[in-house]
Design a protein around this motif. Sequence first.
Motif, PDB file in Angstrom:
ATOM      1  N   ARG A   1       0.981  -1.147   0.147  1.00 65.93           N
ATOM      2  CA  ARG A   1       0.068  -0.104   0.063  1.00 65.93           C
ATOM      3  C   ARG A   1       0.782   1.275   0.012  1.00 65.93           C
ATOM      4  N   SER A   2       2.030   1.039   0.212  1.00 65.69           N
ATOM      5  CA  SER A   2       3.090   2.231   0.490  1.00 65.69           C
ATOM      6  C   SER A   2       3.268   2.890  -0.794  1.00 65.69           C
ATOM      7  N   SER A   3       2.931   4.234  -1.243  1.00 71.26           N
ATOM      8  CA  SER A   3       2.836   4.835  -2.436  1.00 71.26           C
ATOM      9  C   SER A   3       4.288   5.089  -2.793  1.00 71.26           C
ATOM     10  N   THR A   4       5.198   5.068  -1.999  1.00 75.20           N
ATOM     11  CA  THR A   4       6.734   5.294  -2.641  1.00 75.20           C
ATOM     12  C   THR A   4       7.301   3.808  -2.813  1.00 75.20           C
ATOM     13  N   SER A   5       6.760   2.669  -2.280  1.00 75.30           N
ATOM     14  CA  SER A   5       6.974   1.236  -2.995  1.00 75.30           C
ATOM     15  C   SER A   5       6.193   1.392  -4.289  1.00 75.30           C
TER      16      SER A   5
ATOM     17  N   VAL B   1      -2.455   9.501  -6.722  1.00 74.17           N
ATOM     18  CA  VAL B   1      -4.003   9.156  -7.047  1.00 74.17           C
ATOM     19  C   VAL B   1      -4.481   8.062  -6.167  1.00 74.17           C
ATOM     20  N   PHE B   2      -3.848   6.915  -6.068  1.00 69.84           N
ATOM     21  CA  PHE B   2      -4.212   5.742  -5.267  1.00 69.84           C
ATOM     22  C   PHE B   2      -4.357   6.131  -3.912  1.00 69.84           C
ATOM     23  N   SER B   3      -3.277   7.180  -3.358  1.00 63.44           N
ATOM     24  CA  SER B   3      -3.534   7.197  -1.661  1.00 63.44           C
ATOM     25  C   SER B   3      -4.766   8.474  -1.594  1.00 63.44           C
ATOM     26  N   ALA B   4      -4.689   9.336  -2.647  1.00 60.01           N
ATOM     27  CA  ALA B   4      -6.061  10.123  -2.524  1.00 60.01           C
ATOM     28  C   ALA B   4      -7.318   9.598  -2.381  1.00 60.01           C
ATOM     29  N   GLU B   5      -7.450   8.556  -3.347  1.00 61.52           N
ATOM     30  CA  GLU B   5      -8.802   7.772  -3.340  1.00 61.52           C
ATOM     31  C   GLU B   5      -8.866   7.167  -2.047  1.00 61.52           C
ATOM     32  N   ARG B   6      -7.820   6.584  -1.337  1.00 60.21           N
ATOM     33  CA  ARG B   6      -7.827   5.642  -0.073  1.00 60.21           C
ATOM     34  C   ARG B   6      -8.587   6.729   1.149  1.00 60.21           C
ATOM     35  N   PHE B   7      -7.993   7.970   0.715  1.00 59.17           N
ATOM     36  CA  PHE B   7      -8.251   9.114   1.896  1.00 59.17           C
ATOM     37  C   PHE B   7      -9.298   9.665   1.499  1.00 59.17           C
ATOM     38  N   GLN B   8     -10.138   9.242   0.434  1.00 61.38           N
ATOM     39  CA  GLN B   8     -11.300   9.934   0.196  1.00 61.38           C
ATOM     40  C   GLN B   8     -11.327  11.279  -0.055  1.00 61.38           C
ATOM     41  N   ILE B   9     -10.201  11.751  -0.843  1.00 55.82           N
ATOM     42  CA  ILE B   9      -9.998  13.022  -1.595  1.00 55.82           C
ATOM     43  C   ILE B   9     -11.004  13.305  -2.476  1.00 55.82           C
ATOM     44  N   ASP B  10     -11.544  14.442  -2.770  1.00 53.34           N
ATOM     45  CA  ASP B  10     -12.398  14.697  -3.795  1.00 53.34           C
ATOM     46  C   ASP B  10     -11.536  14.853  -5.296  1.00 53.34           C
ATOM     47  N   LEU B  11     -11.421  14.128  -6.231  1.00 52.33           N
ATOM     48  CA  LEU B  11     -10.789  14.357  -7.381  1.00 52.33           C
ATOM     49  C   LEU B  11     -11.523  14.926  -8.478  1.00 52.33           C
ATOM     50  N   LYS B  12     -13.023  15.347  -8.178  1.00 56.17           N
ATOM     51  CA  LYS B  12     -13.693  15.890  -9.458  1.00 56.17           C
ATOM     52  C   LYS B  12     -12.730  17.164 -10.029  1.00 56.17           C
ATOM     53  N   PRO B  13     -12.204  18.216  -8.968  1.00 56.13           N
ATOM     54  CA  PRO B  13     -11.499  19.381  -9.525  1.00 56.13           C
ATOM     55  C   PRO B  13     -10.080  19.040 -10.447  1.00 56.13           C
ATOM     56  N   PHE B  14      -9.970  17.708 -10.436  1.00 56.76           N
ATOM     57  CA  PHE B  14      -8.719  17.500 -11.262  1.00 56.76           C
ATOM     58  C   PHE B  14      -8.956  16.594 -12.328  1.00 56.76           C
ATOM     59  N   PRO B  15      -9.637  17.360 -13.462  1.00 57.47           N
ATOM     60  CA  PRO B  15      -9.826  16.296 -14.546  1.00 57.47           C
ATOM     61  C   PRO B  15      -8.613  15.768 -15.478  1.00 57.47           C
ATOM     62  N   ASN B  16      -7.283  16.308 -15.312  1.00 56.23           N
ATOM     63  CA  ASN B  16      -6.426  15.818 -16.025  1.00 56.23           C
ATOM     64  C   ASN B  16      -5.744  14.849 -15.298  1.00 56.23           C
TER      65      ASN B  16
ATOM     66  N   ASN C   1       1.862  10.826   5.053  1.00 57.21           N
ATOM     67  CA  ASN C   1       2.686   9.500   5.615  1.00 57.21           C
ATOM     68  C   ASN C   1       1.977   8.943   6.921  1.00 57.21           C
ATOM     69  N   LEU C   2       1.959   7.743   7.025  1.00 59.25           N
ATOM     70  CA  LEU C   2       1.333   6.972   8.377  1.00 59.25           C
ATOM     71  C   LEU C   2       2.230   7.509   9.508  1.00 59.25           C
ATOM     72  N   LYS C   3       3.577   7.677   9.418  1.00 59.31           N
ATOM     73  CA  LYS C   3       3.935   7.865  10.678  1.00 59.31           C
ATOM     74  C   LYS C   3       3.980   9.314  11.082  1.00 59.31           C
ATOM     75  N   VAL C   4       3.375  10.257  10.146  1.00 63.00           N
ATOM     76  CA  VAL C   4       2.771  11.683  10.665  1.00 63.00           C
ATOM     77  C   VAL C   4       1.639  11.734  11.188  1.00 63.00           C
TER      78      VAL C   4
END
Lengths: 216, 216
Positions: free
Chosen positions: A11-15, A174-189, A113-116
Amino acid sequence: MSSLVLYNYFRSSTSYRVRIGLHFKNLDFEYKSVHLLKDGGEQHRAEYRQLNPIGGVPTLVHNGKPISQSMAILEYLEETFPQNRFFPKDIYTRAKVRQFCENINADIHPLQNLKVTQYLEKNLNISPEQKQQWLNNWISLGLQATERILENAAGQFCFGDEVTAADLLLVPQVFSAERFQIDLKPFPNIQRINLECLKLDAFQKAHPTRQPDYQA
Amino acid sequence: MSSLVLYNYFRSSTSYRVRIGLHFKNLDFEYKSVHLLKDGGEQHRAEYRQLNPIGGVPTLVHNGKPISQSMAILEYLEETFPQNRFFPKDIYTRAKVRQFCENINADIHPLQNLKVTQYLEKNLNISPEQKQQWLNNWISLGLQATERILENAAGQFCFGDEVTAADLLLVPQVFSAERFQIDLKPFPNIQRINLECLKLDAFQKAHPTRQPDYQA
């Protein structure tokens, strides 16, 4: 025979960035899971700290030699395995790709980040709502800047019509943003390029749900 | 004639990194101050956002073309102006230097950043003691890992006896740590190398106290 071992977590986005890079260059590697939550975090074990003094993932070990920090690993892969390049040849375009990557690597990711978030919960007793606001704030601010860059730079992918390191950083973010339920509608590109990348074999093979340590 | 303009702020550690790089390569540049506090922060002005969509410092403009993110700028300087190299020629050593840099750039610095401590104060109402604990925690953790790397890697400087990008990142991080009153006694290698670097002309010229926008 060159040997590649990747210590990482599904799940780590850096990985995830580094897995895409390895698959994009068609490199075989051994997958070693470092579970970031089990037993207080396997990244803190003494034997892993030998490989990675800061105790994070991922760490790539090439012929016995460890490298950590995803940006350093991607640059190393590019310099060591020149097939299927992901840093553009033109010096200025390469600089803009690195700038794009660092907007995610050094500005967005460290704050989600998880530690934060663990520190905020344990030491500052923030509520679930305050945690969500924290994530919304930093991820949305960062993606706004990212979207603005893509308005000019993007073609089929982030920089024109070839995959670059920018795409390797964008898709896990983007995978992390979806997991954190961030609204991606403002970002069509961002949404469009993410879907375009996910059609490619390297991005599919690297996806968190396809890794041996995946848990729903 | 190539023209270099650096938009930056005397106290910003990411700006300080790039100033060292420019002076190390003996490059002349125009200094443009972007005051991070005045009028709510000059980095948020619309004309500056044209140059830097994420609204941070520094931004280097080379022959009219902007680049931001200090790591991207340092790589660009190295590729464009090959004199006085600060990334080692050996691929693996270069990867380890980049890893060292990213430990500071992506792990320590983002958490001590002004916008983050401002958020903690304004949105989460943390006390001055909690702010100091936050800074102590992230800077000390990061410097512990840095010190452990230096125990093996260091010579006169971070990686052997030549200045590398690692030194360009370390010295500004030590400057910030001192400003935030972090105890540096546990880090003898960091302290020694910092003083060694500060003997050099490039590091002296780039020092925050020597910049035109310096304020005590």
